[in-house]
Design a protein around this motif. Structure first.
Motif, PDB file in Angstrom:
ATOM      1  N   LEU A  86      -2.096   0.433  -4.862  1.00 18.02           N
ATOM      2  CA  LEU A  86      -1.699  -0.757  -4.289  1.00 18.02           C
ATOM      3  C   LEU A  86      -0.628  -1.371  -5.434  1.00 18.02           C
ATOM      4  N   VAL A  87       0.475  -1.672  -5.055  1.00 16.75           N
ATOM      5  CA  VAL A  87       1.512  -2.034  -5.873  1.00 16.75           C
ATOM      6  C   VAL A  87       1.899  -3.551  -5.744  1.00 16.75           C
ATOM      7  N   ARG A  88       2.002  -4.114  -6.846  1.00 13.89           N
ATOM      8  CA  ARG A  88       1.932  -5.720  -7.014  1.00 13.89           C
ATOM      9  C   ARG A  88       3.822  -5.967  -6.885  1.00 13.89           C
ATOM     10  N   PRO A  89       4.172  -7.014  -6.692  1.00 18.67           N
ATOM     11  CA  PRO A  89       5.554  -7.373  -6.722  1.00 18.67           C
ATOM     12  C   PRO A  89       5.999  -6.991  -7.854  1.00 18.67           C
ATOM     13  N   ASP A  90       5.347  -7.210  -9.128  1.00 22.86           N
ATOM     14  CA  ASP A  90       5.888  -7.109 -10.276  1.00 22.86           C
ATOM     15  C   ASP A  90       5.796  -5.649 -10.634  1.00 22.86           C
ATOM     16  N   VAL A 134       0.322  -5.262   2.529  1.00 27.23           N
ATOM     17  CA  VAL A 134      -1.050  -5.761   2.782  1.00 27.23           C
ATOM     18  C   VAL A 134      -1.341  -6.710   2.112  1.00 27.23           C
ATOM     19  N   THR A 135      -2.577  -7.392   2.578  1.00 32.32           N
ATOM     20  CA  THR A 135      -3.128  -8.515   1.547  1.00 32.32           C
ATOM     21  C   THR A 135      -4.404  -8.184   1.440  1.00 32.32           C
ATOM     22  N   LEU A 140      -5.832   3.924  -6.620  1.00 36.78           N
ATOM     23  CA  LEU A 140      -7.101   4.082  -5.968  1.00 36.78           C
ATOM     24  C   LEU A 140      -7.517   5.795  -5.842  1.00 36.78           C
ATOM     25  N   SER A 141      -6.592   6.458  -6.404  1.00 37.69           N
ATOM     26  CA  SER A 141      -7.013   7.845  -6.074  1.00 37.69           C
ATOM     27  C   SER A 141      -8.236   8.429  -6.508  1.00 37.69           C
ATOM     28  N   LEU A 147       0.903  -1.184   0.123  1.00 36.38           N
ATOM     29  CA  LEU A 147       0.151   0.016   0.193  1.00 36.38           C
ATOM     30  C   LEU A 147       0.914   1.252  -0.074  1.00 36.38           C
ATOM     31  N   TYR A 148       0.674   2.009  -1.105  1.00 36.45           N
ATOM     32  CA  TYR A 148       1.480   3.281  -1.036  1.00 36.45           C
ATOM     33  C   TYR A 148       0.475   4.353  -1.181  1.00 36.45           C
TER      34      TYR A 148
END
Length: 826
Positions: free
Chosen positions: A573-577, A534-535, A583-584, A498-499
C-alpha cells in the motif's frame, strides 16, 4: 542373379521371422510389424503410412466414428493420437477412462474402420494442453524434477506408461495381438529442449532410461521418439516434426518418419486465425515421399475443441481448429481435404514403387529435380519438383517437357503423364457459415450472483502462511482461481495505491468487499504490476486478491517452474508521499476456487434459487446466468454465439464447453494482408501469412456437440460471467455450407457438393478470367451463359452434381482465359 528387390524381400522375411515371437497370442490374427531403412514392414511387406491426428478428448465418442471414417475416405490408412495423462489421472491413482477419455473405445473405433493406429504415450505431449499433459499434482511430490533423471518422476512416468500399455494389451490393441497399433511413442520433442535443461548428464540419463523402460514393456511394435536426433537411445526410431520434413535424414537403417506435419497452427485469444494453404500442405507431403519418406502424419487432421480447462499456453483459445482438413466441428474443410485426398490416391497407387523401387534423381538446379522409382518389372513412378517460390518452369525430363509451377510437385504415376500437381487445386472450396437458429432466439435468462462475501474477509480459508505462495502448487490446479486474503488495521481513514506484483495471468482486487480493480497480463511473459487507488477505513480492513490463470505453460525447458499467481509479491500500500506498507509477509489466508464452483452451480441443482426478475443485470462481474433452449433441428454442428459476453466459462447440460473470452480482440498482423502459397510457411520470426480475423473477436463461437444436447427436448445453458457481459445477446447457430466454388480447366470434372442434406439452390458465377475476390464474393470475369445453363440444369435442387468441362461450356469472349470459375449456393 538375385535382384536388389528380391534380396530386400529375403532380408525382410528374416527380420519378420526373428520378430515373430512377439506375435504369440492364442486365437489372435497377428500383424507383424518391423522396419528397415525404407519403410515399416507389416506382415512382411513394406508399407507407406498416411496418418492423421485425431485427439479423443478434443471430440466426443459420438463423433469418433464419423471423424475416423472421413479420415479413411480422405485416403488415410492410420489414425494417431497422444495420450493425455492429466485427463486420465487428475488425482494420484484416481483414474478417468470414461466419456471422451475412453481411449479403448477410441482405438476400437479405429479398428472397426479397418485402419492402423499410432499410440503416442509421451506421457509429456506438449499438444497445447495444460502442463503438456503432465498432472500438476506431480509437483506435490518431494524431490520431483520434471523430465530429468530422478526417481520420483521416473516412478510416476513408468507407472502411468505401464497402466496405458496394460490397458491396450488387455483390450488386444497392439498389432501382434490382432489390434490396430503399429507404432508407440515415448517422450516427445525432448531434443528440442534438452540443451536448455539445467543438468545435461541427468537429461541424457533420463532420455536413455525412457527408451529402456519403453522397450521393457514388450508391446511388439517399434517405439519412436520425436525430434531426438542428437542423443538418440538404442532401440527406438527417431522422427521429425515440422512444416517440412523432406530433408530430414534418420539414422542408418531407419525409415523416414514424419510424426507431425502441421496442417495449420493453434490460435491464441489475441491472435488472428492461421491458415496453411492446401497447395503448400500438399507440396510438403509430395516432397517428403519424393525424398524416400514412408510414414507421414498430419497434425492435426481434426483439431477439435479444448473442452473444460484443458488448454495450455497459456492464452490458447477454446477452439483447437488448427485449420485441419476436418474443421473443429468435424465438417470437411474444402479444398484442403479434397486436394489431399487426390494426392493420397496417387501415393497409394505408387506404394510398391516408393518402398521397393530403385531411386534415381535428376537435378536441374538446386531447387528443381526429378525423382524416378523403378521396380524390377521395369515399371516406374516419378515426381518432378520445383522449389523456387516465384518462378514457373518448363522441365524437360526423359524426352518430354512438363510445365511445373513454382513451389509445386508434379506426380507422374507412370513417369509419362502428370496426374496431379500440388499447386493445381481441382476440388471445390466450401465456405462455412453460422446460420442463426430460430429455436434459440429470445432466450429467457435467470441469474445468481457469485457469493463473494466469505472471500472478502480473512476468517475462512484452507490454510494460512506469512508469505505469498505460487498459485499452481498451492491450488493443485483444481481451479483457475486462487484467493489471497489478508487484513490490516488503520488508525484513521487513509488513501493509498494498492500495488501488486504478479505472474498472473489475471488479478481482481477487493478492498472491504468492494472491487477495487482488475487487470490481465499480455500474452507473453505474463508478469505485470497491478495498481489501483484504494481507501483504508479506520479500523480493520480486508484485502482480497483473486488470481486467475488462463491455461498453464506446456512447452520449453523446465516449463513447470514458470510460476503463476502472486508468488513472492511484493504487495504494498503506497501513500501519496511514496512511503509504503509492505504486506508481502503479512498473514495470508488461502482458498482455491469460487463458491459457485464448490456447489456446482453449472449442474443447475434443484435447490438453487435463481432470480427470474425480468430485468436481468448486465455488465455485472461475478455473475451466473441460466437459460433454457430447444435443440436446433437437423444434423449440422451447433455452436453458441457469445459475442455479447466478456470472459468466463460456459456449460450446456452440465458439460463444460470451455473458457470464453469474446471481449478479447485479435491484433493486427501483416499476415492478414498477404497470402501466397508459394514459399516456406512459418508462424514465427514475423513470417506469418494467410491470416484472417485481424481486429475481430478472438473467438466468438463455441462448439456444442450434439451428444451434449437432449434430442427433441429442452437444454440448459449456464454461464459464469467473470468480468461482466450481456447474456441477452447470446444465441445458438448451426454450421452449414454457404457458397461452394471451383476452378476448372478443359477436361476437368466440375463437382459441387453441399453437406448434411443441403441442396444447391443457385448457380451464381460461371465466369472466365475472374479478376479478384474469393469464394462467395467473386468479381469481374466474362460470364459463360452455356456453362450457367448446363450447371443449372445438372445441379439445382441436388446435394451434389458433376459436370465435365468440355467445349460445350465455352462462350464467345472466353478465349483469354482457360480457367472457368464456378460458384454456387447451398
Amino acid at each position: 542373379m538375385r535382384t536388389s528387390t528380391s534380396i530386400a524381400r529375403a532380408a525382410l522375411a528374416l527380420t519378420v521371422l526373428v520378430l515373430s515371437a512377439v506375435c504369440s497370442f492364442p486365437g489372435a490374427s497377428c500383424t507383424k510389424v518391423s522396419y528397415d531403412d525404407r519403410a515399416l514392414v507389416i506382415d512382411g511387406e513394406r508399407r507407406i503410412i498416411l496418418s492423421g491426428s485425431i485427439h479423443y478428448p478434443r471430440s466426443t465418442p459420438e463423433m469418433w466414428p464419423d471423424l475416423i471414417q472421413k479420415a479413411k475416405d480422405g485416403g488415410l490408412n492410420t489414425i494417431e493420437t497422444y495420450v493425455f495423462w492429466n485427463g486420465h489421472e487428475p488425482r494420484p491413482r484416481e483414474y478417468n477412462f470414461a466419456g471422451n477419455y475412453d481411449i479403448i473405445r477410441f482405438f476400437s473405433e479405429v479398428q472397426k474402420a479397418g485402419m492402423y493406429a499410432i499410440l503416442r504415450i509421451g506421457p509429456y505431449i506438449c499438444g497445447e494442453w495444460n502442463y503438456g499433459g503432465l498432472p500438476a499434482w506431480l509437483r506435490d511430490i518431494p524431490d520431483m524434477q520434471f523430465r530429468l533423471h530422478n526417481q520420483p518422476f521416473e516412478r510416476e512416468m513408468e507407472t502411468f506408461t505401464k497402466l496405458i500399455v496394460n490397458k491396450m494389451k488387455d483390450a488386444n490393441m497392439f498389432a501382434g495381438q490382432g489390434g490396430p497399433i503399429i507404432l508407440a511413442q515415448i517422450e516427445n520433442e525432448y531434443g528440442n529442449i534438452q540443451s536448455g535443461l539445467p543438468d545435461q548428464q541427468s537429461a541424457t540419463k533420463y532420455i536413455h532410461w525412457c527408451a529402456e523402460m519403453a522397450n521393457n514393456q514388450n508391446v511388439g511394435v517399434p517405439w519412436i521418439m520425436c525430434q531426438q536426433s542428437n542423443d538418440l537411445p538404442p532401440n527406438v526410431l527417431e522422427t521429425c516434426n515440422g512444416f517440412y520434413c523432406h530433408n530430414f535424414k534418420p539414422k542408418e537403417n531407419m525409415p523416414k518418419i514424419w510424426t507431425e506435419n502441421w496442417t495449420g497452427w493453434f490460435k491464441a485469444w489475441d491472435k488472428p486465425d492461421y491458415h496453411r494453404p492446401a497447395e503448400d500442405l500438399a507440396y510438403s507431403v509430395a516432397m517428403f515421399f519424393q525424398n524416400r519418406g514412408s510414414v507421414q502424419n498430419y497434425y492435426m487432421y481434426h483439431g477439435g475443441t479444448n473442452f473444460g480447462r484443458t488448454t495450455g499456453g497459456p492464452y490458447i483459445t477454446t477452439s483447437y481448429d488448427y485449420d485441419a482438413p476436418l474443421d473443429e466441428y468435424g465438417n470437411i474443410r474444402q479444398p484442403k481435404y479434397g486436394h489431399l485426398k487426390q494426392l493420397h490416391a496417387m501415393l497409394t497407387s505408387m506404394e510398391k514403387h516408393l518402398v521397393y523401387g530403385q531411386q534415381n534423381e535428376t537435378s536441374f538446379d538446386d531447387k528443381v529435380k526429378a525423382t524416378k522409382y523403378t521396380l524390377d518389372d521395369g515399371s516406374s513412378a516419378c515426381f518432378i519438383s520445383n522449389s523456387h517460390d516465384n518462378e514457373d518452369l518448363n522441365v524437360t525430363f526423359e524426352g518430354s517437357t512438363y510445365q511445373v509451377p513454382a513451389w509445386s510437385v508434379s506426380v507422374l504415376p507412370d513417369c509419362k503423364t502428370v496426374a496431379y500437381n500440388t499447386a493445381k487445386v481441382k476440388t471445390q472450396t466450401s465456405v462455412m457459415v453460422k446460420k442463426e437458429s430460430a429455436v434459440t432466439q429470445g432466450l429467457k435468462w435467470f441469474w445468481l450472483p457469485e457469493l463473494l462475501k466469505p472471500f472478502c474477509t480473512d476468517r475462512s480459508g484452507s490454510f494460512r502462511r506469512n508469505e505469498l505462495l505460487e498459485q499452481i502448487v498451492t491450488g493443485a490446479d483444481k481451479s483457475d482461481y486462487l484467493w489471497y486474503k489478508t487484513s490490516l488495521t488503520s488508525g484513521a481513514e487513509e488513501e493509498f495505491t494498492l500495488y501488486v506484483n504478479t505472474t498472473g495471468h489475471e488479478l481482481y482486487a477487493f478492498v472491504n468487499g468492494e472491487l477495487a480493480g482488475y487487470q490481465h497480463s499480455v500474452n507473453g511473459p505474463y508478469i505485470f504490476q497491478f495498481q489501483a487507488p484504494v481507501t483504508m477505513r479506520a479500523g480493520k480492513n480486508y484485502i482480497s486478491l483473486l488470481s486467475a490463470t488462463v491455461g498453464l505453460k506446456n512447452y520449453g525447458a523446465s516449463f513447470e517452474l514458470m510460476p503463476a499467481g502472486i508468488v513472492g509479491g511484493p504487495v504494498k500500500l503506497v501513500r501519496p508521499d511514496s512511503s509504503a506498507i509492505d504486506l508481502s509477509h503479512s498473514t495470508w489466508t488461502y482458498e482455491t476456487g469460487l463458491y459457485g464452483e464448490s456447489i456446482q452451480i453449472h449442474l443447475d441443482k434443484p435447490n438453487l434459487e435463481w432470480s427470474c426478475h425480468p430485468a436481468v443485470p448486465v455488465n455485472r462481474p461475478f455473475s451466473w446466468y441460466k437459460a433454457l433452449f430447444h435443440t436446433p433441428d437437423g444434423e449440422d454442428a451447433v455452436v453458441v454465439d457469445l459475442a455479447g459476453l466478456n470472459k468466463g466459462v460456459v456449460y450446456v447440460n452440465g458439460r463444460n464447453l470451455g473458457r470464453y473470452w469474446p471481449s478479447y480482440i485479435a491484433g493486427n498482423m501483416d499476415g492478414c494482408h498477404r497470402c501466397d502459397y508459394r514459399g516456406a510457411y512459418k508462424t514465427w520470426d514475423n513470417q506469418e501469412k494467410c491470416l484472417t480475423g485481424c481486429h475481430e473477436i478472438g473467438q466468438q463461437f463455441y462448439h456444442v456437440p450434439r451428444s451434449f444436447l437432449n434430442a427433441g427436448g429442452l437444454n440448459t445453458i449456464v454461464l459464469f460471467e467473470e468480468a461482466g457481459g450481456d447474456p441477452t445477446k447470446v444465441n445458438f447457430r448451426t454450421v452449414v455450407v454457404g457458397s461452394v466454388c471451383i476452378n476448372a480447366e478443359k477436361g476437368d470434372a466440375i463437382t459441387l457438393a453441399c453437406a448434411n442434406g443441403g441442396t444447391i439452390s443457385s448457380i451464381d458465377v460461371t465466369s472466365f478470367g475472374v479478376a479478384k475476390g474469393q469464394c462467395g464474393a467473386y468479381e469481374g470475369g466474362y460470364e459463360s451463359k452455356p456453362a450457367m445453363e448446363v450447371l443449372s440444369a445438372a445441379c439445382l435442387g441436388k446435394e451434389s452434381c458433376t459436370v465435365h468441362y468440355t467445349d460445350e461450356l465455352d462462350s464467345a469472349g472466353s478465349e483469354g482465359s482457360s480457367v472457368l470459375t464456378v460458384q454456387a449456393t447451398c
